[in-house]
Design a protein around this motif. Structure first.
Motif, PDB file in Angstrom:
ATOM      1  N   THR A 250       0.798  -1.225   0.010  1.00 53.01           N
ATOM      2  CA  THR A 250      -0.121  -0.098   0.097  1.00 53.01           C
ATOM      3  C   THR A 250       0.859   1.380  -0.067  1.00 53.01           C
ATOM      4  O   THR A 250       0.709   2.241  -0.945  1.00 53.01           O
ATOM      5  N   LEU A 251       1.881   1.271   0.987  1.00 57.14           N
ATOM      6  CA  LEU A 251       2.601   2.566   1.069  1.00 57.14           C
ATOM      7  C   LEU A 251       3.694   2.622  -0.296  1.00 57.14           C
ATOM      8  O   LEU A 251       3.806   3.619  -0.691  1.00 57.14           O
ATOM      9  N   LEU A 252       4.351   1.465  -0.336  1.00 56.87           N
ATOM     10  CA  LEU A 252       5.383   1.559  -1.550  1.00 56.87           C
ATOM     11  C   LEU A 252       5.235   2.233  -2.771  1.00 56.87           C
ATOM     12  O   LEU A 252       5.764   2.986  -3.044  1.00 56.87           O
ATOM     13  N   PRO A 253       3.848   2.016  -3.356  1.00 59.41           N
ATOM     14  CA  PRO A 253       3.683   2.431  -4.685  1.00 59.41           C
ATOM     15  C   PRO A 253       3.485   4.057  -4.551  1.00 59.41           C
ATOM     16  O   PRO A 253       3.825   4.770  -5.561  1.00 59.41           O
ATOM     17  N   PHE A 254       2.907   4.569  -3.382  1.00 62.08           N
ATOM     18  CA  PHE A 254       2.985   5.983  -3.179  1.00 62.08           C
ATOM     19  C   PHE A 254       4.592   6.662  -3.206  1.00 62.08           C
ATOM     20  O   PHE A 254       4.745   7.770  -3.613  1.00 62.08           O
ATOM     21  N   LEU A 255       5.423   6.076  -2.885  1.00 58.74           N
ATOM     22  CA  LEU A 255       6.877   6.439  -2.726  1.00 58.74           C
ATOM     23  C   LEU A 255       7.637   6.247  -3.813  1.00 58.74           C
ATOM     24  O   LEU A 255       8.674   6.921  -3.877  1.00 58.74           O
ATOM     25  N   GLU A 256       7.143   5.412  -4.768  1.00 58.75           N
ATOM     26  CA  GLU A 256       7.991   4.931  -5.898  1.00 58.75           C
ATOM     27  C   GLU A 256       8.255   6.282  -6.921  1.00 58.75           C
ATOM     28  O   GLU A 256       7.024   6.937  -6.845  1.00 58.75           O
ATOM     29  N   ASP A 257       9.273   6.628  -7.336  1.00 58.60           N
ATOM     30  CA  ASP A 257       9.563   7.679  -7.924  1.00 58.60           C
ATOM     31  C   ASP A 257       9.161   8.873  -7.622  1.00 58.60           C
ATOM     32  O   ASP A 257       8.796  10.164  -8.320  1.00 58.60           O
ATOM     33  N   ASN A 258       9.289   8.934  -6.018  1.00 56.07           N
ATOM     34  CA  ASN A 258       8.836  10.289  -5.296  1.00 56.07           C
ATOM     35  C   ASN A 258       7.402  10.909  -5.809  1.00 56.07           C
ATOM     36  O   ASN A 258       7.368  12.061  -5.886  1.00 56.07           O
ATOM     37  N   HIS A 259       6.612   9.902  -5.982  1.00 54.24           N
ATOM     38  CA  HIS A 259       5.216  10.441  -6.103  1.00 54.24           C
ATOM     39  C   HIS A 259       4.503  11.058  -5.131  1.00 54.24           C
ATOM     40  O   HIS A 259       3.911  12.023  -5.060  1.00 54.24           O
ATOM     41  N   TYR A 260       5.058  10.603  -3.878  1.00 56.87           N
ATOM     42  CA  TYR A 260       4.765  11.405  -2.578  1.00 56.87           C
ATOM     43  C   TYR A 260       5.963  11.454  -1.662  1.00 56.87           C
ATOM     44  O   TYR A 260       6.615  10.619  -2.066  1.00 56.87           O
ATOM     45  N   MET A 261       5.973  12.558  -0.964  1.00 55.63           N
ATOM     46  CA  MET A 261       6.997  12.805  -0.082  1.00 55.63           C
ATOM     47  C   MET A 261       6.849  12.514   1.460  1.00 55.63           C
ATOM     48  O   MET A 261       5.717  12.764   1.771  1.00 55.63           O
ATOM     49  N   TYR A 262       7.652  12.031   2.162  1.00 51.14           N
ATOM     50  CA  TYR A 262       7.768  11.801   3.852  1.00 51.14           C
ATOM     51  C   TYR A 262       7.393  13.326   4.252  1.00 51.14           C
ATOM     52  O   TYR A 262       8.002  14.240   4.115  1.00 51.14           O
ATOM     53  N   VAL A 263       6.439  13.447   5.273  1.00 55.11           N
ATOM     54  CA  VAL A 263       6.332  14.747   5.932  1.00 55.11           C
ATOM     55  C   VAL A 263       6.678  14.430   7.535  1.00 55.11           C
ATOM     56  O   VAL A 263       7.483  15.414   8.027  1.00 55.11           O
ATOM     57  N   GLU A 264       5.886  13.416   8.160  1.00 54.93           N
ATOM     58  CA  GLU A 264       6.079  13.053   9.568  1.00 54.93           C
ATOM     59  C   GLU A 264       5.820  12.060  10.035  1.00 54.93           C
ATOM     60  O   GLU A 264       5.046  11.286   9.296  1.00 54.93           O
ATOM     61  N   ASP A 265       6.149  11.344  11.023  1.00 51.26           N
ATOM     62  CA  ASP A 265       5.601  10.174  11.597  1.00 51.26           C
ATOM     63  C   ASP A 265       4.070  10.566  12.000  1.00 51.26           C
ATOM     64  O   ASP A 265       3.758  11.743  12.354  1.00 51.26           O
ATOM     65  N   ASN A 266       3.356   9.587  11.995  1.00 54.51           N
ATOM     66  CA  ASN A 266       1.689   9.582  12.119  1.00 54.51           C
ATOM     67  C   ASN A 266       1.382   9.209  13.621  1.00 54.51           C
ATOM     68  O   ASN A 266       1.561   8.071  14.060  1.00 54.51           O
ATOM     69  N   ILE A 267       1.311  10.510  14.230  1.00 55.42           N
ATOM     70  CA  ILE A 267       0.984  10.324  15.738  1.00 55.42           C
ATOM     71  C   ILE A 267      -0.547  10.169  16.053  1.00 55.42           C
ATOM     72  O   ILE A 267      -0.852   9.628  16.795  1.00 55.42           O
ATOM     73  N   THR A 268      -1.121  11.175  15.340  1.00 58.26           N
ATOM     74  CA  THR A 268      -2.792  11.340  15.623  1.00 58.26           C
ATOM     75  C   THR A 268      -3.675  10.710  14.898  1.00 58.26           C
ATOM     76  O   THR A 268      -4.727  10.576  15.132  1.00 58.26           O
ATOM     77  N   ASN A 269      -3.162   9.727  13.718  1.00 56.15           N
ATOM     78  CA  ASN A 269      -3.970   9.184  13.056  1.00 56.15           C
ATOM     79  C   ASN A 269      -5.178  10.013  12.205  1.00 56.15           C
ATOM     80  O   ASN A 269      -6.072   9.350  11.998  1.00 56.15           O
ATOM     81  N   GLN A 270      -4.750  11.131  12.155  1.00 57.05           N
ATOM     82  CA  GLN A 270      -5.652  12.121  11.523  1.00 57.05           C
ATOM     83  C   GLN A 270      -5.832  11.832  10.046  1.00 57.05           C
ATOM     84  O   GLN A 270      -6.718  12.019   9.417  1.00 57.05           O
ATOM     85  N   TYR A 271      -4.726  11.426   9.334  1.00 57.09           N
ATOM     86  CA  TYR A 271      -4.724  11.088   7.897  1.00 57.09           C
ATOM     87  C   TYR A 271      -4.778   9.673   7.500  1.00 57.09           C
ATOM     88  O   TYR A 271      -4.540   9.275   5.924  1.00 57.09           O
ATOM     89  N   GLY A 272      -5.007   8.935   8.563  1.00 56.47           N
ATOM     90  CA  GLY A 272      -5.058   7.453   8.346  1.00 56.47           C
ATOM     91  C   GLY A 272      -4.547   6.470   9.149  1.00 56.47           C
ATOM     92  O   GLY A 272      -3.792   7.209  10.160  1.00 56.47           O
ATOM     93  N   SER A 273      -4.282   5.255   8.809  1.00 51.02           N
ATOM     94  CA  SER A 273      -3.958   4.628  10.043  1.00 51.02           C
ATOM     95  C   SER A 273      -2.443   4.122   9.749  1.00 51.02           C
ATOM     96  O   SER A 273      -1.808   3.494  10.737  1.00 51.02           O
ATOM     97  N   GLY A 274      -1.703   4.428   8.785  1.00 47.36           N
ATOM     98  CA  GLY A 274      -0.270   4.058   8.493  1.00 47.36           C
ATOM     99  C   GLY A 274       0.954   4.781   9.655  1.00 47.36           C
ATOM    100  O   GLY A 274       0.206   5.630   9.972  1.00 47.36           O
ATOM    101  N   PRO A 275       1.937   4.400   9.692  1.00 48.01           N
ATOM    102  CA  PRO A 275       2.848   4.993  10.548  1.00 48.01           C
ATOM    103  C   PRO A 275       3.433   6.414   9.978  1.00 48.01           C
ATOM    104  O   PRO A 275       4.155   7.059  10.882  1.00 48.01           O
ATOM    105  N   TYR A 276       3.207   6.686   8.808  1.00 50.94           N
ATOM    106  CA  TYR A 276       4.051   8.045   8.161  1.00 50.94           C
ATOM    107  C   TYR A 276       3.113   8.727   7.440  1.00 50.94           C
ATOM    108  O   TYR A 276       2.371   8.164   6.547  1.00 50.94           O
ATOM    109  N   VAL A 277       3.057  10.060   7.593  1.00 50.36           N
ATOM    110  CA  VAL A 277       2.376  10.975   6.967  1.00 50.36           C
ATOM    111  C   VAL A 277       2.958  11.419   5.720  1.00 50.36           C
ATOM    112  O   VAL A 277       4.292  11.784   5.702  1.00 50.36           O
ATOM    113  N   ILE A 278       2.548  11.317   4.405  1.00 57.81           N
ATOM    114  CA  ILE A 278       3.015  11.793   3.056  1.00 57.81           C
ATOM    115  C   ILE A 278       2.167  12.763   2.526  1.00 57.81           C
ATOM    116  O   ILE A 278       1.171  13.067   2.822  1.00 57.81           O
ATOM    117  N   THR A 279       2.977  13.302   1.571  1.00 57.37           N
ATOM    118  CA  THR A 279       2.046  14.349   0.942  1.00 57.37           C
ATOM    119  C   THR A 279       2.765  14.468  -0.702  1.00 57.37           C
ATOM    120  O   THR A 279       3.562  13.713  -0.886  1.00 57.37           O
TER     121      THR A 279
END
Length: 397
Positions: free
Chosen positions: A347-376
């Motif tokens: 699920t996560l890997l396709p977002f990161l391939e070829d820098n389609h999405y970038m790391y923002v911060e660790d996911n602490i609040t679960n506001q943007y989903g259940s994964g461990p990392y927030v990306i944009t």
């Protein structure tokens, strides 16, 4: 980019040049398309390598630039001086030596294409009026009720010889990626369930700069005024919501003094653009410039050869200089936190391939989903998607 700018104007001319003066509804048929040459050049009084742009019309259902390559290009003056041009990129020709137009001299442009077609310009001369131009950016509400910064120019010719003015600009602005992080998120193993690791970025991606050239016809005249004074003429209006002014912005304005004929030519082109387009049922007809075919006197030639004095000025400002106490425009950034894997699928890997999405911060609040990392999305985390990290040589903080 400058080559692209000239062809924006040229492609607009295509619409005008091909349709004649018909008043019947326009039905486009690409099979009957007539290829016309487009020649544009402004020789200035600056000592520099002067430029000539030669392209061809293309069907309106095809989106590409058709440069005229391998042409012989020369500019001659009435004293017998000849300036030869060389092609530096497809359709763009630069004079082999630097020169500037001189008051009192007359100039002509001559072109021979690779297939032997010859074109020539009318005899043109420099219009005097090399007076300073000042730039004043102000906060303004335009006629549509939009708040923004209005870039105003002022100029005065006490000799009363200029009268006709054309403006171009180059705007440069700072880009700061709003959700930039100094770390990249990379897989540390193989397989969908493999953990991820945060590693330092290898390149600068937080602060960039981008330069954009004007691509519209901007003109004014002082014919009906008591004095040859351009007062608070708007060359660029930028809404407060536009992120190009969110940080630091600079604009270089070029003021050209035109002949009456050159001004009238571009005024007609501009009027045609404002009144409609190629699919309008009322067509304005071919607008003749001062370029002609020596090979075929019946051939329509699009474009203009111009000799002009030019002055430039540059101004810098920060958002707070124009809009003190007001909110800066912000990019619309999407934040998500997908799980690393779900039901056996990566699920996560396709977002990161070829820098389609970038790391923002660790996911602490679960506001943007259940994964461990927030990306944009990349333009929110990587400024190089919209500009260059190279600081322009003229840039001043």
């Amino acid at each position: 980019m400058k080559f692209y700018k000239h062809n924006i104007k040229a492609l607009i001319l295509i619409m005008i040049g091909l349709l004649g003066s018909c008043v019947e509804p326009f039905e486009y048929d690409s099979e009957n398309f007539e290829k016309l040459i487009i020649i544009n050049s402004v020789i200035t009084d600056e000592i520099k390598q002067q430029e000539v742009y030669i392209t061809n019309t293309t069907p309106i259902d095809e989106h590409y630039v058709s440069p005229e390559t391998n042409a012989q290009v020369t500019v001659n003056d009435d004293l017998g001086n000849q300036y030869d041009f060389i092609e530096v990129e497809p359709g763009k020709y630069l004079s082999q030596t630097s020169f500037g137009a001189v008051q009192g001299r007359h100039y002509t442009l001559h072109i021979i294409t690779s297939n032997g077609r010859e074109y020539f310009s009318s005899d043109v001369s420099l219009v005097s009026g090399k007076k300073p131009v000042t730039i004043n950016p102000i906060r303004r509400v335009n006629d549509d009720g939009i708040v923004g910064v209005d870039i105003l120019v002022n100029s005065f010719d006490d000799s009363n010889n200029s009268k006709y003015y054309k403006y171009e600009y180059e705007e440069t602005y700072k880009i700061i990626a709003p959700l930039w992080n100094s770390l990249d998120l990379v897989p540390s193993g193989f397989g969908c369930g493999s953990p991820f690791t945060l590693v330092p970025k290898q390149t600068e991606q937080k602060t960039c700069y981008n330069t954009v050239l004007s691509n519209t016809i901007i003109q004014t005249n002082t014919v009906n005024l008591n004095e040859d004074r351009v007062g608070d003429f708007s060359v660029r209006f930028i809404p407060i919501s536009n992120t190009i002014i969110a940080h630091r912005y600079s604009i270089l304005v070029k003021q050209y003094v035109q002949s009456r004929d050159a001004y009238a030519y571009y005024e007609k082109i501009n009027k045609s653009i404002q009144e409609g387009n190629a699919l309008s049922q009322v067509q304005t007809g071919f607008v003749q410039g001062n370029m002609f075919s020596e090979t075929n006197t019946n051939e329509n030639v699009i474009g203009y050869f111009e000799v002009s004095s030019v002055v430039t000025n540059r101004v810098f400002f920060n958002f707070e200089d124009i809009f003190p106490g007001e909110d800066k425009p912000e990019k619309e950034c999407v934040l998500i936190a997908p799980p690393i894997a779900e039901e056996g699928d990566c699920t996560l890997l396709p977002f990161l391939e070829d820098n389609h999405y970038m790391y923002v911060e660790d996911n602490i609040t679960n506001q943007y989903g259940s994964g461990p990392y927030v990306i944009t999305q990349p333009n929110c985390g990587d400024c190089t998607r919209e500009g260059s990290t190279d600081i322009p040589s003229f840039w001043i903080e």
